[in-house]
Design a protein around this motif. Structure first.
Motif, PDB file in Angstrom:
ATOM      1  N   MET A 150       0.836  -1.090  -0.088  1.00 20.91           N
ATOM      2  CA  MET A 150      -0.083   0.080   0.162  1.00 20.91           C
ATOM      3  C   MET A 150       0.731   1.323   0.107  1.00 20.91           C
ATOM      4  O   MET A 150       1.658   1.390   0.860  1.00 20.91           O
ATOM      5  N   LYS A 151       0.457   2.265  -0.767  1.00 16.48           N
ATOM      6  CA  LYS A 151       1.310   3.343  -1.056  1.00 16.48           C
ATOM      7  C   LYS A 151       0.490   4.479  -0.498  1.00 16.48           C
ATOM      8  O   LYS A 151      -0.653   4.581  -0.896  1.00 16.48           O
ATOM      9  N   ILE A 152       1.037   5.381   0.602  1.00 16.98           N
ATOM     10  CA  ILE A 152       0.093   6.575   1.185  1.00 16.98           C
ATOM     11  C   ILE A 152       0.762   7.534   0.937  1.00 16.98           C
ATOM     12  O   ILE A 152       2.159   7.563   1.315  1.00 16.98           O
ATOM     13  N   LEU A 153       0.299   8.823   0.794  1.00 18.44           N
ATOM     14  CA  LEU A 153       0.697   9.983   0.763  1.00 18.44           C
ATOM     15  C   LEU A 153       0.285  10.764   1.925  1.00 18.44           C
ATOM     16  O   LEU A 153      -1.047  11.129   1.864  1.00 18.44           O
ATOM     17  N   LEU A 154       0.896  11.257   2.896  1.00 23.25           N
ATOM     18  CA  LEU A 154       0.317  12.348   3.649  1.00 23.25           C
ATOM     19  C   LEU A 154       0.568  13.557   3.469  1.00 23.25           C
ATOM     20  O   LEU A 154       1.873  13.990   3.025  1.00 23.25           O
ATOM     21  N   VAL A 155      -0.460  14.770   3.570  1.00 22.21           N
ATOM     22  CA  VAL A 155      -0.151  15.991   3.224  1.00 22.21           C
ATOM     23  C   VAL A 155      -0.608  16.601   4.535  1.00 22.21           C
ATOM     24  O   VAL A 155      -1.607  16.892   4.977  1.00 22.21           O
ATOM     25  N   LYS A 156       0.550  17.204   5.072  1.00 25.96           N
ATOM     26  CA  LYS A 156       0.684  18.189   6.237  1.00 25.96           C
ATOM     27  C   LYS A 156       1.946  19.175   6.085  1.00 25.96           C
ATOM     28  O   LYS A 156       3.008  18.663   6.377  1.00 25.96           O
ATOM     29  N   LEU A 157       1.619  20.311   5.639  1.00 24.66           N
ATOM     30  CA  LEU A 157       2.565  21.254   5.099  1.00 24.66           C
ATOM     31  C   LEU A 157       3.198  21.961   6.334  1.00 24.66           C
ATOM     32  O   LEU A 157       4.657  22.175   6.225  1.00 24.66           O
ATOM     33  N   SER A 158       2.620  22.492   7.141  1.00 26.33           N
ATOM     34  CA  SER A 158       3.063  23.580   8.229  1.00 26.33           C
ATOM     35  C   SER A 158       1.767  23.306   9.286  1.00 26.33           C
ATOM     36  O   SER A 158       1.046  22.756   9.255  1.00 26.33           O
ATOM     37  N   SER A 159       2.261  24.074  10.404  1.00 25.96           N
ATOM     38  CA  SER A 159       3.294  24.781  10.768  1.00 25.96           C
ATOM     39  C   SER A 159       4.150  23.520  11.669  1.00 25.96           C
ATOM     40  O   SER A 159       3.865  22.458  11.777  1.00 25.96           O
ATOM     41  N   LEU A 160       5.483  24.128  12.421  1.00 22.65           N
ATOM     42  CA  LEU A 160       6.205  23.013  13.058  1.00 22.65           C
ATOM     43  C   LEU A 160       5.380  22.291  14.121  1.00 22.65           C
ATOM     44  O   LEU A 160       5.388  21.123  14.060  1.00 22.65           O
ATOM     45  N   GLY A 161       4.542  22.858  14.943  1.00 21.25           N
ATOM     46  CA  GLY A 161       3.883  22.167  15.813  1.00 21.25           C
ATOM     47  C   GLY A 161       2.849  21.396  15.377  1.00 21.25           C
ATOM     48  O   GLY A 161       2.707  20.167  15.546  1.00 21.25           O
ATOM     49  N   ASP A 162       2.332  21.560  14.218  1.00 19.11           N
ATOM     50  CA  ASP A 162       1.483  20.874  13.458  1.00 19.11           C
ATOM     51  C   ASP A 162       1.972  19.796  12.779  1.00 19.11           C
ATOM     52  O   ASP A 162       1.254  18.559  12.992  1.00 19.11           O
ATOM     53  N   VAL A 163       3.004  19.835  12.266  1.00 22.58           N
ATOM     54  CA  VAL A 163       3.738  18.560  11.683  1.00 22.58           C
ATOM     55  C   VAL A 163       4.203  17.600  12.809  1.00 22.58           C
ATOM     56  O   VAL A 163       3.843  16.428  12.735  1.00 22.58           O
ATOM     57  N   ASP A 167       1.067   4.603  13.724  1.00 19.73           N
ATOM     58  CA  ASP A 167       0.098   3.978  13.623  1.00 19.73           C
ATOM     59  C   ASP A 167      -0.352   3.224  12.390  1.00 19.73           C
ATOM     60  O   ASP A 167      -0.907   1.851  12.332  1.00 19.73           O
ATOM     61  N   ILE A 168       0.052   3.674  11.170  1.00 20.65           N
ATOM     62  CA  ILE A 168      -0.375   3.053   9.793  1.00 20.65           C
ATOM     63  C   ILE A 168       0.502   2.031   9.728  1.00 20.65           C
ATOM     64  O   ILE A 168       0.282   0.916   9.295  1.00 20.65           O
ATOM     65  N   LEU A 169       2.048   1.992  10.106  1.00 19.31           N
ATOM     66  CA  LEU A 169       2.675   1.096   9.891  1.00 19.31           C
ATOM     67  C   LEU A 169       2.310  -0.389  11.155  1.00 19.31           C
ATOM     68  O   LEU A 169       2.759  -1.526  10.664  1.00 19.31           O
ATOM     69  N   ALA A 170       1.827   0.076  11.966  1.00 16.79           N
ATOM     70  CA  ALA A 170       1.217  -1.026  13.016  1.00 16.79           C
ATOM     71  C   ALA A 170       0.254  -1.691  12.306  1.00 16.79           C
ATOM     72  O   ALA A 170       0.173  -2.848  12.624  1.00 16.79           O
ATOM     73  N   ALA A 171      -0.515  -0.862  11.778  1.00 14.75           N
ATOM     74  CA  ALA A 171      -1.863  -1.561  11.116  1.00 14.75           C
ATOM     75  C   ALA A 171      -1.580  -2.343   9.620  1.00 14.75           C
ATOM     76  O   ALA A 171      -1.938  -3.241   9.232  1.00 14.75           O
ATOM     77  N   HIS A 172      -0.606  -1.498   8.968  1.00 13.72           N
ATOM     78  CA  HIS A 172      -0.196  -2.045   7.520  1.00 13.72           C
ATOM     79  C   HIS A 172       1.460  -2.026   7.670  1.00 13.72           C
ATOM     80  O   HIS A 172       2.009  -0.898   7.032  1.00 13.72           O
ATOM     81  N   PRO A 173       2.081  -3.141   8.154  1.00 15.74           N
ATOM     82  CA  PRO A 173       3.405  -2.944   8.170  1.00 15.74           C
ATOM     83  C   PRO A 173       4.087  -3.157   6.904  1.00 15.74           C
ATOM     84  O   PRO A 173       5.359  -2.406   6.804  1.00 15.74           O
TER      85      PRO A 173
END
Length: 348
Positions: free
Chosen positions: A1-14, A23-29
């Motif tokens: 499975m290929k997944i793209l996460l989009v979270k651009l900013s800010s530092l705290g949000d990243v 979480d994703i790797l625990a469910a989909h190693p």
């Protein structure tokens, strides 16, 4: 499975979004995870390459939109689109909820069965713009009153159909442990006094008083900074603290990229700081930490799972008061953190 996460900013949000990778790797190693982020924050993600992330795709939308008409910007934008569209994704997840992130998610290329996911609604205290749901294939409603970390975790879990693991793991601590390098002295406490908003700052005299109390216990004080104004404050603090207690020192760190700064923080005895991206990195590193709030927003952005000052048992504590918390309140919170470290069975 290929997944793209989009979270651009800010530092705290990243930083708040980091746990979704684990979480994703625990469910989909076997998942292959890429992440689009503003170039200035990309170094924070670099330690996760090979241990969680396959690829970090930097962009400079903040800068590009100020000069969108120039040939140089158009060339950079085209290069970014080419890199973004080099892979076809089974899931593209817009974790930002803004027009700019929705556009990036829409530009990404999908596999034959791929879908784009986004927030369907605004949550308390967060920014949100309608195009994020208009441009997605699936818009997922999230309860309005929710911590920033949990919002991203729930969105990804519902998009990809897994149950959230009970443990909260940012991935940074383990990634840096594999590198096996540390330069900061373990008796060092970092003071994160800098923040992008003046109304989040803590008075200089409070930092000096707190630093002297910590010096009296044998701690050194490290003073990071992110710009010229913060450097001046760090220098003032160092001058006020250095040499006042034998065997202790206050050190102004050089201005460092985020990956190097994270590595400097990791071996510290703890961090005390205002509500800022660097304080949130301290949380991600699982360091003993007191986070200082002049606004009652710690429930949304403070250490996830941390206790409020006045309660026992947490190695990470948020302290809130108006107009600002007292030195005594921060000191007591720090002592409580140390009690939790000494007796891990009492920690949350």
């Amino acid at each position: 499975m290929k997944i793209l996460l989009v979270k651009l900013s800010s530092l705290g949000d990243v930083v708040h979004t980091l746990p979704v990778v684990q979480d994703i790797l625990a469910a989909h190693p076997g998942a292959q995870i890429d992440w689009v982020v503003e170039k200035s924050f990309a170094p924070l993600l670099m330690p996760l390459l090979g241990t969680g992330l396959r690829r970090v795709i930097p962009c400079e939308i903040r800068r590009w939109r100020k000069s969108f008409w120039t040939a140089a910007t158009r060339a950079e934008w085209c290069a970014f689109k080419q890199e973004l569209q080099a892979e076809a994704y089974d899931a593209v997840i817009d974790l930002q909820g803004l027009t700019k992130s929705a556009v990036v998610a829409r530009l990404a290329r999908l596999s034959a069965s791929g879908r784009r996911y986004a927030l369907a609604n605004q949550t308390e205290g967060s920014g949100y713009e309608a195009p994020t749901r208009w441009l997605a294939d699936v818009a997922i409603p999230i309860q309005p009153h929710i911590h920033a970390v949990q919002r991203s975790r729930e969105l990804c879990a519902r998009a990809l159909g897994y149950t959230l693991p009970p443990a909260l793991d940012y991935g940074l601590k383990a990634a840096l442990a594999q590198e096996g390098r540390a330069s900061s002295a373990p008796e060092t406490i970092a003071f994160v006094h800098g923040t992008s908003r003046a109304d989040k700052q803590w008075p200089l005299e409070n930092w000096v008083s707190l630093g002297r109390q910590l010096n009296a216990l044998g701690y050194h004080i490290a003073l990071p900074h992110g710009n010229a104004e913060e450097l001046v404050v760090s220098q003032l603090l160092a001058a006020a603290l250095d040499g006042k207690n034998p065997g202790t020192q206050a050190v102004v760190w050089p201005r460092l990229p985020l990956d190097a700064l994270t590595r400097e923080l990791a071996p510290c005895a703890g961090v005390i700081g205002v509500d800022s991206g660097l304080s949130h990195i301290a949380v991600a590193l699982d360091l003993p930490h007191v986070q200082i709030y002049n606004f009652d927003t710690a429930w949304r952005t403070g250490p996830a799972g941390a206790v409020q000052a006045g309660h026992e048992g947490g190695r990470q504590i948020s302290v809130y008061a108006q107009p600002t918390p007292s030195v005594r309140a921060v000191w007591d919170a720090w002592l409580s953190c140390q009690s939790a470290v000494a007796d891990p069975g009492t920690a949350l």
